[in-house]
Design an enzyme around this catalytic site. Structure first.
Site, mmCIF file in Angstrom:
data_model
loop_
_atom_site.group_PDB
_atom_site.id
_atom_site.type_symbol
_atom_site.label_atom_id
_atom_site.label_comp_id
_atom_site.label_asym_id
_atom_site.label_seq_id
_atom_site.Cartn_x
_atom_site.Cartn_y
_atom_site.Cartn_z
ATOM 1 N N HIS A 68 0.810 -1.220 0.000
ATOM 2 C CA HIS A 68 0.000 0.000 0.000
ATOM 3 C C HIS A 68 0.846 1.275 0.000
ATOM 4 O O HIS A 68 0.312 2.379 -0.154
ATOM 5 C CB HIS A 68 -0.934 0.011 1.213
ATOM 6 C CG HIS A 68 -2.247 0.692 0.957
ATOM 7 N ND1 HIS A 68 -2.384 1.696 0.019
ATOM 8 C CD2 HIS A 68 -3.476 0.521 1.496
ATOM 9 C CE1 HIS A 68 -3.640 2.111 -0.001
ATOM 10 N NE2 HIS A 68 -4.328 1.419 0.886
ATOM 11 N N ARG A 69 2.150 1.145 0.163
ATOM 12 C CA ARG A 69 3.011 2.327 0.073
ATOM 13 C C ARG A 69 3.099 2.827 -1.365
ATOM 14 O O ARG A 69 3.392 4.015 -1.596
ATOM 15 C CB ARG A 69 4.420 1.997 0.582
ATOM 16 C CG ARG A 69 4.498 1.604 2.047
ATOM 17 C CD ARG A 69 5.892 1.135 2.409
ATOM 18 N NE ARG A 69 6.304 -0.033 1.616
ATOM 19 C CZ ARG A 69 7.505 -0.604 1.733
ATOM 20 N NH1 ARG A 69 8.398 -0.121 2.586
ATOM 21 N NH2 ARG A 69 7.801 -1.654 0.993
#
Length: 468
Positions: free
Chosen positions: A440-441
């Site tokens: 999700h980064r």
């Protein structure tokens, strides 16, 4: 002239004065260059992959006292991914083995001593004994050369119980007279009551190694257990004969690597998105080209690669937590369960290779993976990973993100499903569930949603998308 040279030299000086500075600098030869000195090197446990921290000695190809030539294979090492030959970068003699077959040593630690001349073997043995006993060596430590060993191009296949062959005469014997086996294999055969004459060696030149003996012992137990089960059909189900309940078993090298990777993945913030894809068209085209050697795994990898080409962010990766990389190639890694662990062979440039070539390559990779013959570039270059449990009837599951990649897709089975059609009627379609786990980064929900939409279109219209 004297002023220009800034010296007290005078042109009229006598020749003897001019020669004196030269005569006052007598030549002293370097004593070290004239005196012979021992050259004893350590053979180190090499790093055969970027994730390898320790290695297991599968077998020593050479024995103590053997003469070695530069580039010659010395030992077979089991890394976290494969078994590989390790060669020496120097000529000399294998003077002392410090780690026996079956032993484990950290990367960079000494596993043997290499003497330059035969006369230095005794000194090397003495140093090895001192190191093994933990006492400091009396002589200076051997010269350490970080790159004194290397991985040979052709790895050695590991023995598997299913491939045990019994023969009266085999490559490890000379006309059936002498059996060639490693010292550890002979010791193990004695402990397990295995007749070496009935074991087919898989080591270099048919040499019997420890794994061959273990496989033969396991096969013998399975055979006797099967005989007992035939004679007693009403008996209760028993655990596998090789499994002793209540015992604690240490991780294998590969299991240790998998464990470290899984723990490392916990540091990455991930999320999951699922999608339902109709597979009727894919199933139909698979039936047509299956006879030509095409596999469903290759079709899924190709479809995924074509979708990734339109969504490069899903093919990206973040390694340092500060930046991410748009990978220039689309390399699909596919998880494969093998004896004692898990490995991910890579289909490189899957978006550019035709489906027939991709299928042939996949079969080759699977064969090499199960024989533990994969080269590092064949398992550590993946940019996106597939994990398929559909062949086991699993309809959906989540996969753990491999470190260093952006996403992994878990593929479930394609099963007949009752659905509502567009005209309001009830119909039946084959559908499969896919769940993507992503970093999700770098990758967000909308990225995965649009990627899965594209993937569904490719799978549901394989002809229009030029999948096959």
């Amino acid at each position: 002239m004297a002023h220009l040279l800034r010296t007290s030299f005078v042109a009229g000086s006598s020749p003897s004065l001019r020669r004196r500075p030269f005569l006052q600098l007598p030549f002293h030869p370097r004593r070290r260059s004239l005196q012979p000195h021992a050259t004893i090197r350590e053979i180190f446990m090499p790093a055969l992959s970027s994730t390898m921290t320790e290695g297991k000695i599968v077998s020593w190809i050479k024995t103590e006292g053997d003469k070695l030539a530069k580039g010659e294979s010395v030992v077979v090492v089991e890394s976290d991914k494969a078994d590989m030959d390790v060669e020496t970068f120097y000529d000399g003699y294998l003077a002392a083995i410090m780690v026996d077959e079956g032993g484990v040593a950290p990367v960079g630690s000494a596993i043997a001593f290499l003497a330059e001349t035969e006369d230095e073997i005794s000194e090397a043995k003495s140093r090895a004994a001192n190191v093994s006993s933990g006492s400091p060596p009396s002589a200076p430590p051997p010269e350490k050369i970080p790159e004194n060993v290397g991985a040979a191009a052709a790895p050695v296949a590991a023995a598997k119980p299913a491939s045990v062959v019994v023969a009266s005469t085999h490559p490890a014997s000379e006309g059936g007279k002498r059996i060639v086996a490693s010292p550890y294999a002979k010791k193990l055969a004695k402990e397990l009551n295995v007749e070496l004459g009935a074991v087919l060696g898989t080591g270099p030149s048919g040499r019997i190694v420890a794994k061959d003996v273990e496989a033969a012992a396991s096969a013998a137990v399975l055979k006797s257990d099967a005989a007992r089960s035939v004679s007693a059909p009403g008996s209760s189900v028993q655990p596998p004969p090789s499994l002793e309940l209540g015992t604690t078993v240490p991780f294998s090298t590969m299991q240790g690597a998998v464990s470290r990777n899984m723990v490392e993945s916990l540091a990455v913030p991930t999320f999951r998105v699922g999608y339902t894809i109709t597979t009727d068209a894919l199933d139909a085209i698979y039936k047509k080209i299956k006879s030509k050697g095409v596999t469903m795994t290759a079709l899924l990898a190709k479809a995924t690669a074509l979708a990734l080409a339109k969504h490069p962010i899903v093919n990206s990766s973040c390694r340092d937590g500060k930046s991410f990389t748009y990978n220039s190639s689309i390399n699909i890694a596919v998880a494969v369960a093998i004896d004692g662990g898990l490995i991910t062979p890579v289909l490189q440039d899957a978006d550019k290779v035709d489906i027939y070539s991709l299928s042939r390559k996949w079969k080759e990779l699977v064969d090499k993976a199960r024989a533990k013959q994969l080269q590092p570039q064949e398992y550590n270059t993946g940019t996106f990973t597939l994990s398929n449990l559909g062949m086991f009837g699993v309809d959906r599951f989540d996969a753990i993100l491999p470190p260093g990649t952006g996403a992994i897709m878990a593929v479930g089975a394609s099963i007949p499903t009752v659905v509502g059609t567009k005209d309001g009627r009830i119909g039946k379609k084959n559908q499969m569930q896919v769940n993507v786990t992503a970093d999700h980064r770098v990758i967000y929900g909308s990225d995965l949603a649009t990627f899965l939409q594209t993937l569904a279109k490719i799978i549901e219209d394989p002809k229009g998308s030029k999948l096959a």
